[in-house]
Motif scaffolding. Structure first.
Motif, short mmCIF file in Angstrom:
data_model
loop_
_atom_site.label_atom_id
_atom_site.label_comp_id
_atom_site.label_asym_id
_atom_site.label_seq_id
_atom_site.Cartn_x
_atom_site.Cartn_y
_atom_site.Cartn_z
N VAL A 1 7.48 -13.40 3.43
CA VAL A 1 7.60 -12.55 4.62
C VAL A 1 8.95 -12.76 5.30
O VAL A 1 9.70 -11.82 5.51
N ASP A 30 1.68 -12.19 3.34
CA ASP A 30 1.73 -11.46 2.06
C ASP A 30 0.58 -11.79 1.14
O ASP A 30 0.56 -11.33 0.00
N THR A 33 3.90 -6.28 1.52
CA THR A 33 3.64 -6.09 0.09
C THR A 33 4.78 -6.55 -0.82
O THR A 33 4.63 -6.52 -2.03
N GLY A 90 5.76 -9.59 -1.20
CA GLY A 90 5.57 -10.98 -1.56
C GLY A 90 4.85 -11.16 -2.88
O GLY A 90 5.17 -10.52 -3.89
#
Length: 294
Positions: free
Chosen positions: A32, A235, A255, A257
């Motif tokens: 993140v 994530d 998304t 991650g």
């Protein structure tokens, strides 16, 4: 804000669209804020935006080491201390629990432990009244902080885990994550070893997301905001989103991650795919976003 398909997860173009609905943000690190090597583009603007009008940002990591060590890592990837209000790690939560022994699990641990993990995670037990043993057979319990090198696999630890299981040793795991990203490489975490230990019949106790204890520390640090005024950003369905669901927080799934590639169409988050994955994980985010941007 962009919404795709009925019953799909709302997909945000910017976290600014919802920031005003909350007083506090609990923000994951790996996947993140940074990728293990460098901060993601736009993250400093996002953190600054979240903190406007007196709102607070708590960085919460499942890193299996003390908060001061994690803070140094955050600085090294390009995020100064001034861009967030608080930082907590699962390793810090584990250290406090091992120090205070205020619950039956930790009060019942013996004085000798065997460490599965890297030397740089040893600050978790430094200064505490326990003795690190060189041999498993001399230990009363296991401290699991993870692996030494990202290339290591669960199979390398199988013999040790079986021996520990046969002796009935409890395990304390200070990182419930199964995997972590380092750049474009994914490696296993302590949580993967703890999961295997439980599959073998061993007992593991966890510090970190998605378990309630680490969030209770967060809420106290943040001044005990109402759960409805907290947005958890991460994530991982298994840790970040499941933990938010447990605590009654709204959540924002990033998304880019560890789920990158599974939840997107044409490079962008797909709300229907995310809803389908959420059902399979039994952990539903309130919103999704490709990356944490303002």
């Amino acid at each position: 804000m962009k919404i795709v398909k009925e019953n799909a997860i709302p997909v945000l173009d910017s976290v600014a669209a919802v920031a005003g609905d909350y007083d506090a943000f609990i923000v994951d690190l790996w996947g993140v804020v940074h990728d293990g090597l460098t901060a993601y583009p736009g993250i400093l603007d996002a953190l600054n935006g979240l903190r406007r009008d007196g709102r607070q940002v708590m960085l919460l990591s499942n890193a299996p080491r003390r908060a001061a060590t994690v803070r140094q890592k955050v600085r090294s990837v390009g995020v100064p201390d001034s861009f967030y209000d608080h930082l907590l790690s699962s390793g810090e939560a584990g250290h406090l629990a091992l120090r205070d022994r205020s619950d039956p699990v930790h009060a019942g641990l013996g004085p000798r432990f065997f460490h599965i993990g890297a030397p740089w995670d040893e600050d978790v037990f430094e200064g505490l009244d326990y003795e690190k043993m060189a041999e498993l057979d001399s230990a009363d319990w296991i401290l699991n902080t993870g692996i030494k090198h990202i290339s290591e696999t669960v199979d390398l630890f199988e013999e040790t885990l079986v021996r520990a299981r046969d002796r009935g040793l409890p395990m304390v795991c200070t990182n419930p994550d199964l995997v972590v990203m380092q750049g474009d490489v994914i490696g296993i975490c302590a949580g993967m070893l703890a999961k295997r230990y439980e599959e073998l019949g061993g007992t593991a106790h966890y510090h970190g997301k998605p378990h309630r204890g680490v969030y209770e520390i967060c809420l106290e640090t943040l001044g005990n905001p109402a759960p409805s005024r907290v947005l958890a950003i991460g994530d991982s369905f298994r840790t970040d989103i499941k933990g938010a669901n447990l605590m009654g927080f709204d959540s924002l799934l990033v998304t880019q991650g560890i789920h990158a590639g599974d939840l997107t169409r044409n490079g962008q988050p797909d709300g229907a795919l995310i809803a389908e994955a959420a059902a399979g994980e039994a952990a539903r985010p309130t919103y999704a976003i490709r990356s944490l941007t303002w």
